[in-house]
Design a protein around this motif. Structure first.
Motif, PDB file in Angstrom:
ATOM      1  N   TRP A   1      -4.323  -9.586  13.992  1.00  0.00           N
ATOM      2  CA  TRP A   1      -4.779 -10.045  12.678  1.00  0.00           C
ATOM      3  C   TRP A   1      -5.757  -9.050  12.071  1.00  0.00           C
ATOM      4  CZ3 TRP A   1      -9.137 -11.244  10.005  1.00  0.00           C
ATOM      5  CH2 TRP A   1      -9.000 -12.026   8.849  1.00  0.00           C
ATOM      6  N   LEU A   2      -6.673  -8.537  12.861  1.00  0.00           N
ATOM      7  CA  LEU A   2      -7.657  -7.582  12.352  1.00  0.00           C
ATOM      8  C   LEU A   2      -6.996  -6.286  11.901  1.00  0.00           C
ATOM      9  CD1 LEU A   2     -10.501  -8.168  14.945  1.00  0.00           C
ATOM     10  CD2 LEU A   2     -10.683  -8.527  12.467  1.00  0.00           C
ATOM     11  N   VAL A   3      -6.024  -5.802  12.668  1.00  0.00           N
ATOM     12  CA  VAL A   3      -5.318  -4.580  12.278  1.00  0.00           C
ATOM     13  C   VAL A   3      -4.539  -4.819  10.976  1.00  0.00           C
ATOM     14  CG1 VAL A   3      -3.517  -2.937  12.925  1.00  0.00           C
ATOM     15  CG2 VAL A   3      -5.156  -3.696  14.639  1.00  0.00           C
ATOM     16  N   ALA A   4      -3.832  -5.946  10.912  1.00  0.00           N
ATOM     17  CA  ALA A   4      -3.001  -6.232   9.736  1.00  0.00           C
ATOM     18  C   ALA A   4      -3.836  -6.466   8.482  1.00  0.00           C
ATOM     19  CB  ALA A   4      -2.113  -7.441  10.017  1.00  0.00           C
ATOM     20  N   HIS A   5      -5.058  -6.988   8.633  1.00  0.00           N
ATOM     21  CA  HIS A   5      -5.906  -7.313   7.477  1.00  0.00           C
ATOM     22  C   HIS A   5      -7.042  -6.323   7.275  1.00  0.00           C
ATOM     23  CE1 HIS A   5      -3.823 -11.130   8.219  1.00  0.00           C
ATOM     24  NE2 HIS A   5      -4.085 -11.441   6.973  1.00  0.00           N
ATOM     25  N   ALA A   6      -6.933  -5.161   7.897  1.00  0.00           N
ATOM     26  CA  ALA A   6      -8.024  -4.184   7.838  1.00  0.00           C
ATOM     27  C   ALA A   6      -8.394  -3.825   6.405  1.00  0.00           C
ATOM     28  CB  ALA A   6      -7.646  -2.932   8.627  1.00  0.00           C
ATOM     29  N   ALA A   7      -7.411  -3.560   5.574  1.00  0.00           N
ATOM     30  CA  ALA A   7      -7.697  -3.104   4.212  1.00  0.00           C
ATOM     31  C   ALA A   7      -8.471  -4.151   3.425  1.00  0.00           C
ATOM     32  CB  ALA A   7      -6.389  -2.751   3.499  1.00  0.00           C
ATOM     33  N   GLU A   8      -8.050  -5.402   3.503  1.00  0.00           N
ATOM     34  CA  GLU A   8      -8.742  -6.434   2.727  1.00  0.00           C
ATOM     35  C   GLU A   8     -10.125  -6.753   3.299  1.00  0.00           C
ATOM     36  OE1 GLU A   8      -7.068 -10.700   3.879  1.00  0.00           O
ATOM     37  OE2 GLU A   8      -5.454  -9.212   3.718  1.00  0.00           O
ATOM     38  N   LEU A   9     -10.357  -6.386   4.555  1.00  0.00           N
ATOM     39  CA  LEU A   9     -11.675  -6.560   5.161  1.00  0.00           C
ATOM     40  C   LEU A   9     -12.600  -5.373   4.876  1.00  0.00           C
ATOM     41  CD1 LEU A   9     -10.577  -7.949   8.655  1.00  0.00           C
ATOM     42  CD2 LEU A   9     -11.651  -9.262   6.811  1.00  0.00           C
ATOM     43  N   GLY A  10     -12.072  -4.362   4.224  1.00  0.00           N
ATOM     44  CA  GLY A  10     -12.868  -3.167   3.967  1.00  0.00           C
ATOM     45  C   GLY A  10     -12.993  -2.265   5.175  1.00  0.00           C
ATOM     46  N   VAL A  11     -12.014  -2.349   6.067  1.00  0.00           N
ATOM     47  CA  VAL A  11     -12.041  -1.609   7.333  1.00  0.00           C
ATOM     48  C   VAL A  11     -11.012  -0.485   7.295  1.00  0.00           C
ATOM     49  CG1 VAL A  11     -11.425  -1.810   9.784  1.00  0.00           C
ATOM     50  CG2 VAL A  11     -12.939  -3.495   8.723  1.00  0.00           C
ATOM     51  N   ASP A  12     -11.389   0.657   7.841  1.00  0.00           N
ATOM     52  CA  ASP A  12     -10.460   1.773   8.036  1.00  0.00           C
ATOM     53  C   ASP A  12      -9.642   1.470   9.282  1.00  0.00           C
ATOM     54  OD1 ASP A  12      -9.138   4.136   8.567  1.00  0.00           O
ATOM     55  OD2 ASP A  12     -10.901   5.421   8.359  1.00  0.00           O
ATOM     56  N   GLU A  13      -8.363   1.204   9.118  1.00  0.00           N
ATOM     57  CA  GLU A  13      -7.525   0.787  10.246  1.00  0.00           C
ATOM     58  C   GLU A  13      -7.416   1.863  11.324  1.00  0.00           C
ATOM     59  OE1 GLU A  13      -3.064   2.016   8.636  1.00  0.00           O
ATOM     60  OE2 GLU A  13      -3.612  -0.091   8.860  1.00  0.00           O
ATOM     61  N   ARG A  14      -7.769   3.095  10.988  1.00  0.00           N
ATOM     62  CA  ARG A  14      -7.717   4.182  11.977  1.00  0.00           C
ATOM     63  C   ARG A  14      -8.969   4.224  12.845  1.00  0.00           C
ATOM     64  NH1 ARG A  14      -7.230   8.746   7.589  1.00  0.00           N
ATOM     65  NH2 ARG A  14      -8.937   7.400   6.896  1.00  0.00           N
ATOM     66  N   ARG A  15      -9.971   3.394  12.531  1.00  0.00           N
ATOM     67  CA  ARG A  15     -11.246   3.449  13.258  1.00  0.00           C
ATOM     68  C   ARG A  15     -11.660   2.061  13.755  1.00  0.00           C
ATOM     69  NH1 ARG A  15     -15.879   6.336  10.184  1.00  0.00           N
ATOM     70  NH2 ARG A  15     -15.011   5.351   8.307  1.00  0.00           N
ATOM     71  N   ILE A  16     -10.735   1.380  14.412  1.00  0.00           N
ATOM     72  CA  ILE A  16     -11.029   0.094  15.036  1.00  0.00           C
ATOM     73  C   ILE A  16     -11.273   0.332  16.522  1.00  0.00           C
ATOM     74  CG2 ILE A  16     -10.178  -2.212  15.567  1.00  0.00           C
ATOM     75  CD1 ILE A  16      -8.499  -2.088  13.021  1.00  0.00           C
ATOM     76  N   VAL A  17     -12.474   0.036  16.965  1.00  0.00           N
ATOM     77  CA  VAL A  17     -12.864   0.237  18.361  1.00  0.00           C
ATOM     78  C   VAL A  17     -13.074  -1.126  19.012  1.00  0.00           C
ATOM     79  CG1 VAL A  17     -14.616   1.194  19.906  1.00  0.00           C
ATOM     80  CG2 VAL A  17     -13.910   2.477  17.863  1.00  0.00           C
TER      81      VAL A  17
END
Length: 296
Positions: free
Chosen positions: A136-152
């Motif tokens: 869910w976090l990966v799929a919704h990264a953009a709307e969360l303001g998250v760079d999907e390439r930098r999820i640790v």
């Protein structure tokens, strides 16, 4: 700590039942585990009061499938995810906000992931829940303001086990290989081979069999590719937790482009998590660098 009575028959390696139970009771190495659990809750409450948070965000259909999300001040931010420990039987996201305290002001977002607990849920179901939350976090990264390439990812004790299970290649978060979906993982004082644990009191609410213990042991199912890893433990750990740490470091070397091993001599199984967000420490500095933040 529960123990089993009986003769000094060896049940695993050099350990009789009483000694093996003690080896898998991290609280045997501290005076009072309650001190640390109370501190988790107090620090987390203070953090939620000080920072903006979206609490109880659902990532699945079960009531337990929720997370607390602390947004970063700027878009396209890195994200640190924390999966709590408690032997899959205790604690929750409510005691897991505290690593956001320095992480968010430094420029990253933070998520504390909740999951169902044994015995209400089998370990296989708990693993699936954590995977759903990460998907869910990966799929919704953009709307969360998250760079999907930098999820640790990060996890402590049972949480480290769950994070490593999420790095196996038998699933695809948002359609991607886990080594590509996550920028790194931080594994703290984890248990990665569940066979000895199956033989202890810890298994009473879990109900692991020899077959399911092996299936749920990421040490025996490592993929050929893993993201960069930080594998850390406290200095005050039992011999079995030290062995689990050493065996994992040996097994992941060559599968990950970077493996940073840390033994934090002045920390124990429970308070090593307090270094997670502190860039002035070896562990926190490694986490901040992996997130792409400037370490103090």
């Amino acid at each position: 700590m529960p123990t089993h009575d009986g003769p000094d028959t060896l049940v695993y390696g050099p350990y009789d039942q009483r000694t093996l139970d003690r080896q898998y009771s991290p609280s045997s190495r501290v005076d009072d585990i309650g001190v640390f659990l109370d501190e988790y809750a107090a620090r987390s409450a203070r953090t939620r009061s000080a920072l903006a948070v979206r609490a109880g965000v659902p990532y699945g259909t079960e009531p337990c499938e929720t997370l607390d999300f602390f947004p970063a001040a700027r878009p396209d931010a890195p994200l640190l995810v924390f999966v709590h420990g408690g032997y899959w039987q205790e604690l929750s996201k409510d005691e897991s906000s505290f690593p956001a305290r320095r992480t968010v002001p430094a420029g990253a977002a933070f998520a504390a992931l909740d999951y169902g607990l044994a015995p209400a849920y089998r370990l296989e179901e708990i693993v699936a829940q954590v995977r759903r939350g990460l998907d869910w976090l990966v799929a919704h990264a953009a709307e969360l303001g998250v760079d999907e390439r930098r999820i640790v990812l990060s996890g402590s004790s049972a949480g480290a086990h769950l994070v490593l299970m999420a790095l196996l290649d038998d699933w695809r978060p948002a359609g991607r290989h886990p080594a590509d979906a996550f920028a790194g993982a931080v594994l703290l004082s984890g248990v990665y081979d569940l066979e000895p644990l199956r033989l202890t009191y810890v298994n009473e609410p879990l109900g692991l069999t020899e077959e399911t213990a092996r299936l749920m042991s990421p040490l025996h199912r490592l993929p050929g590719r893993l993201p960069p890893l930080v594998v850390a433990r406290g200095g005050a750990e039992t011999d079995e937790f030290r062995r689990q740490h050493d065996d994992l470091v040996a097994a992941v070397t060559g599968r990950s482009p970077e493996v940073r091993e840390l033994v934090v001599s002045h920390r124990n199984h429970f308070d090593i998590t307090f270094d997670l967000d502190d860039p002035a420490t070896a562990l926190g500095g490694a986490v901040h660098r992996r997130l792409g933040l400037t370490a103090a």
